[in-house]
Design a protein around this motif. Sequence first.
Motif, PDB file in Angstrom:
ATOM      1  N   GLY A 280       6.888  52.278  11.957  1.00 42.42           N
ATOM      2  CA  GLY A 280       6.567  50.903  11.551  1.00 42.42           C
ATOM      3  C   GLY A 280       7.049  49.953  12.293  1.00 42.42           C
ATOM      4  N   ASN A 281       6.447  48.604  12.631  1.00 47.54           N
ATOM      5  CA  ASN A 281       6.815  47.976  13.735  1.00 47.54           C
ATOM      6  C   ASN A 281       7.087  46.436  13.020  1.00 47.54           C
ATOM      7  OD1 ASN A 281       7.298  46.781  16.152  1.00 47.54           O
ATOM      8  ND2 ASN A 281       5.195  46.402  16.767  1.00 47.54           N
ATOM      9  N   SER A 282       7.524  46.499  11.549  1.00 51.61           N
ATOM     10  CA  SER A 282       7.822  45.125  11.126  1.00 51.61           C
ATOM     11  C   SER A 282       9.206  44.955  10.617  1.00 51.61           C
ATOM     12  CB  SER A 282       6.848  44.924   9.927  1.00 51.61           C
ATOM     13  OG  SER A 282       6.575  43.647   9.314  1.00 51.61           O
ATOM     14  N   ALA A 283       9.358  44.056   9.579  1.00 58.48           N
ATOM     15  CA  ALA A 283      10.945  43.656   9.365  1.00 58.48           C
ATOM     16  C   ALA A 283      11.892  44.816   9.532  1.00 58.48           C
ATOM     17  CB  ALA A 283      10.882  42.929   8.337  1.00 58.48           C
ATOM     18  N   ALA A 284      11.602  45.955   8.751  1.00 56.03           N
ATOM     19  CA  ALA A 284      12.376  46.903   8.445  1.00 56.03           C
ATOM     20  C   ALA A 284      12.532  47.871   9.891  1.00 56.03           C
ATOM     21  CB  ALA A 284      11.989  48.061   7.343  1.00 56.03           C
ATOM     22  N   GLY A 285      11.496  48.024  10.545  1.00 53.74           N
ATOM     23  CA  GLY A 285      11.677  48.784  11.781  1.00 53.74           C
ATOM     24  C   GLY A 285      12.274  47.797  12.843  1.00 53.74           C
ATOM     25  N   VAL A 286      12.059  46.608  12.796  1.00 53.78           N
ATOM     26  CA  VAL A 286      12.774  45.790  13.968  1.00 53.78           C
ATOM     27  C   VAL A 286      14.289  45.735  13.802  1.00 53.78           C
ATOM     28  CG1 VAL A 286      12.894  43.106  14.666  1.00 53.78           C
ATOM     29  CG2 VAL A 286      10.704  44.538  14.225  1.00 53.78           C
ATOM     30  N   ALA A 287      14.649  45.527  12.295  1.00 52.42           N
ATOM     31  CA  ALA A 287      16.006  45.394  11.879  1.00 52.42           C
ATOM     32  C   ALA A 287      16.707  46.873  12.480  1.00 52.42           C
ATOM     33  CB  ALA A 287      16.222  45.441  10.353  1.00 52.42           C
ATOM     34  N   ALA A 288      15.885  47.973  12.072  1.00 46.80           N
ATOM     35  CA  ALA A 288      16.564  49.022  12.412  1.00 46.80           C
ATOM     36  C   ALA A 288      16.827  49.298  14.033  1.00 46.80           C
ATOM     37  CB  ALA A 288      15.694  50.381  12.126  1.00 46.80           C
ATOM     38  N   VAL A 289      15.960  48.690  14.848  1.00 47.98           N
ATOM     39  CA  VAL A 289      16.068  48.912  16.284  1.00 47.98           C
ATOM     40  C   VAL A 289      17.457  48.106  16.581  1.00 47.98           C
ATOM     41  CG1 VAL A 289      14.993  47.916  18.599  1.00 47.98           C
ATOM     42  CG2 VAL A 289      13.588  49.033  16.788  1.00 47.98           C
ATOM     43  N   GLU A 290      17.221  46.594  16.094  1.00 48.75           N
ATOM     44  CA  GLU A 290      18.506  45.698  16.386  1.00 48.75           C
ATOM     45  C   GLU A 290      19.951  46.601  15.894  1.00 48.75           C
ATOM     46  OE1 GLU A 290      16.206  41.441  16.305  1.00 48.75           O
ATOM     47  OE2 GLU A 290      17.255  42.031  14.526  1.00 48.75           O
ATOM     48  N   SER A 291      19.901  47.271  14.693  1.00 45.68           N
ATOM     49  CA  SER A 291      21.052  47.776  14.390  1.00 45.68           C
ATOM     50  C   SER A 291      21.278  48.982  15.170  1.00 45.68           C
ATOM     51  CB  SER A 291      20.588  48.155  12.654  1.00 45.68           C
ATOM     52  OG  SER A 291      21.940  48.821  12.280  1.00 45.68           O
ATOM     53  N   ILE A 292      20.563  49.879  15.596  1.00 46.47           N
ATOM     54  CA  ILE A 292      20.849  51.045  16.332  1.00 46.47           C
ATOM     55  C   ILE A 292      21.485  50.610  17.530  1.00 46.47           C
ATOM     56  CG2 ILE A 292      19.900  52.753  17.566  1.00 46.47           C
ATOM     57  CD1 ILE A 292      17.610  53.377  15.365  1.00 46.47           C
ATOM     58  N   ARG A 293      20.831  49.532  18.147  1.00 42.72           N
ATOM     59  CA  ARG A 293      21.364  49.418  19.509  1.00 42.72           C
ATOM     60  C   ARG A 293      22.665  48.525  19.467  1.00 42.72           C
ATOM     61  NH1 ARG A 293      19.218  52.555  21.870  1.00 42.72           N
ATOM     62  NH2 ARG A 293      17.117  52.634  22.889  1.00 42.72           N
TER      63      ARG A 293
ATOM     64  N   LYS B  77      18.418  47.607   8.591  1.00 42.85           N
ATOM     65  CA  LYS B  77      19.774  47.093   9.219  1.00 42.85           C
ATOM     66  C   LYS B  77      20.693  48.210   8.836  1.00 42.85           C
ATOM     67  CE  LYS B  77      23.324  43.722   9.398  1.00 42.85           C
ATOM     68  NZ  LYS B  77      23.911  42.550   8.964  1.00 42.85           N
ATOM     69  N   THR B  78      20.606  48.596   7.488  1.00 43.25           N
ATOM     70  CA  THR B  78      21.677  49.642   7.198  1.00 43.25           C
ATOM     71  C   THR B  78      21.210  51.077   7.478  1.00 43.25           C
ATOM     72  OG1 THR B  78      22.123  48.446   4.974  1.00 43.25           O
ATOM     73  CG2 THR B  78      22.378  50.971   4.878  1.00 43.25           C
ATOM     74  N   ALA B  79      19.932  51.341   7.481  1.00 47.33           N
ATOM     75  CA  ALA B  79      19.322  52.755   7.921  1.00 47.33           C
ATOM     76  C   ALA B  79      19.620  53.018   9.521  1.00 47.33           C
ATOM     77  CB  ALA B  79      18.139  52.702   7.692  1.00 47.33           C
ATOM     78  N   GLY B  80      19.671  51.798  10.211  1.00 49.20           N
ATOM     79  CA  GLY B  80      19.748  51.783  11.627  1.00 49.20           C
ATOM     80  C   GLY B  80      21.105  52.216  11.719  1.00 49.20           C
ATOM     81  N   ALA B  81      22.264  51.461  11.235  1.00 52.42           N
ATOM     82  CA  ALA B  81      23.338  51.684  11.462  1.00 52.42           C
ATOM     83  C   ALA B  81      23.881  53.209  11.048  1.00 52.42           C
ATOM     84  CB  ALA B  81      24.265  50.903  10.641  1.00 52.42           C
ATOM     85  N   VAL B  82      23.393  53.754  10.097  1.00 58.19           N
ATOM     86  CA  VAL B  82      23.736  55.114   9.521  1.00 58.19           C
ATOM     87  C   VAL B  82      23.202  56.228  10.610  1.00 58.19           C
ATOM     88  CG1 VAL B  82      23.640  56.637   7.739  1.00 58.19           C
ATOM     89  CG2 VAL B  82      24.021  54.379   7.154  1.00 58.19           C
ATOM     90  N   MET B  83      21.840  55.701  10.885  1.00 59.73           N
ATOM     91  CA  MET B  83      21.196  56.743  12.128  1.00 59.73           C
ATOM     92  C   MET B  83      21.922  56.915  13.340  1.00 59.73           C
ATOM     93  SD  MET B  83      17.284  55.302  11.467  1.00 59.73           S
ATOM     94  CE  MET B  83      16.351  56.422  12.478  1.00 59.73           C
ATOM     95  N   ALA B  84      22.773  55.668  13.451  1.00 59.51           N
ATOM     96  CA  ALA B  84      23.486  55.750  14.776  1.00 59.51           C
ATOM     97  C   ALA B  84      24.773  56.053  14.646  1.00 59.51           C
ATOM     98  CB  ALA B  84      23.656  54.266  15.411  1.00 59.51           C
TER      99      ALA B  84
END
Lengths: 179, 445
Positions: free
Chosen positions: B21-34, B319-326
């Motif tokens: 997915g390349n929309s809001a949730a996906g982009v938020a996760a990218v920003e959060s993971i990084r 954003k939450t998912a990305g942080a937890v994934m990282a």
Amino acid sequence: MKKVYPNEDWCLGCKLCEVYCAAAHSPYRDVHAAFDTPDGSKPQAGIVVEGDTKHSIAISCRHCPDAPCVEACISGAMQKTSDGVVWCDTTRCVGCMTCVLICPYGAVHKGEGMKTVTKCDLCSCTGEPECVRHCPAFALEYKECEAAQASGRGYASERAFIGDKDSQSGTEQVMEESA
Amino acid sequence: MSLQKSVTKTKPRQVKYLIIGNSAAGVAAVESIRQYDKTGTLAVVSDEPWHTYSRPLISYLLEGKTTQEKMRYRGDSFYQTYSVETHLGVRAEKLDTKKRTVALSDGSVLEYQKLLLATGSVPFVPPMNGCPAPNTGKGVYTFIKLADALALQETVTASTQVVVVGGGLTGVKATEGLLHLTKNISLVELAPRILPNALDTAASDIVKRRLESAAVTINCDASVSEVLTGADGNVSSVRLSDGRTIPCDVLVISIGVRPNVELVKGTDVAVERGILIDESCQTSVPDVFAAGDCVVSHDLTDDSKRILAILPNAYQQGKTAGAVMAGQQKTDKGARPINATSFIGLPLITAGKTNLTPEQAAEQGIEIVVDSEGENYRKLVIQNDRLIGFILLGAAYTKRAGILTDLLNRQVPLSSVGAGVLQTPELLLFDKTERLQRMEGVRSI
């Protein structure tokens, strides 16, 4: 980071901060030209005075670390620079007002007849912001936040990556076409 | 078939983080993971070929308020800046949670350590007699993706007769966008009023009059019972449930959306209408996360589980998912339905609980305060000294609306704030100590 801090005990409620802010962010950049428009439209300021001349405070963006307006913006126009400044790319803003809905400070505004929103961008860091420079009561200060530093809640944790600005971006206000 | 062959032939490519997915949730996760992991390999897969763009802006695109270039959700250098390997225009076809792989439509296979499902939603298309399949060149369109807007832009001219089915936010915004292409638009809504979920009757009527003054014909309490086609197989008219027939060349179906759960069908990932997640956005399968329109969210308004297909919610979950994934500890307690938009220049902001009958209100001890002046309308819903919802329509009432949202989100006792804060939202009406604290820039949400 440096931000604009209001001192409500000194504020006169004169709204000169609004006038100079609005002019600086209008296409004219000049107080007289910005307010004396052919169609009578008035520019919107990013700093807005609450209250009356008895008790007032000039509220502007706090440039929050995890800025809710940036996160909720549906177009991606609202952004944070690597310096921590929250700004709206008005070439991409569609004026949907999600930022107005989400800002807990009420610090994002959509002026009458405006297509896009207006908020404090610290005059894009060109030195002392216009509101501070022109406040006759010295009720606005441009400084580092002492409390945030003292409590260790500085801004070092801000996202260091954000800030890929478009070349055609701008913070200038965009007016509605006259019908 | 061909997929099977490629799966056995291709050696999976390993990535640490995989986002579908390349929309809001996906982009938020990218920003959060990084924010936490600058180097771990990160891949984004999307069946759409475009650079990430804002879905809600497709109606603004029709309206000419934005361009395909400007509606990019993040800047041109987004993927480079965040070191993202992109697989765009490629469909994620098969998820194997045991092998931790996702097979893509181009034959390649990605093996992940952490997976995020940010697959969004698909349009709900109810069965309608005689209706050609949507988006097949027969005059029937859905309206959730850029491709839908581009197709309509290409097809609709000033002489085109359009029928929009569905008077919710998307349907009404689609109508507003299409008004820039043709003046012949009929809106069909099953409920007794348009925007039935977000608005009450009074507010809905104001928006209805706005649309009608722009020459839109609005048919409420109506549905399409049959779609009639011409000799070429294209839509020619629709018959409504009340027997009337409306000629139409283009039929836009915007009744609503459903979570896109295609990829998790047949896997261990638990689904109930949408993908089920916990507070850290983890699904029932370890290391598989989900966020955005494809999940069942926690609605804080009434402590219920429902689909909250709104962009700010998608961003927060991503954003939450990305942080937890990282590897971070982070939770997402839930969200409230919020909406901000405008209808032909009339701004609208809604949040929380907005729709209940006077009987329901009386039963639950809920106070409703309504003000109106011309096209400006304000409804405040208050329970136990707390704001639980509001409708703000018109420029006079939408100023500083975020202060009301904040009172709602934090469930601040209204008696602790200066009188009139709901009518004139100002920080000046808060306790001075609290105000000074907050002006230092420390958010209390």
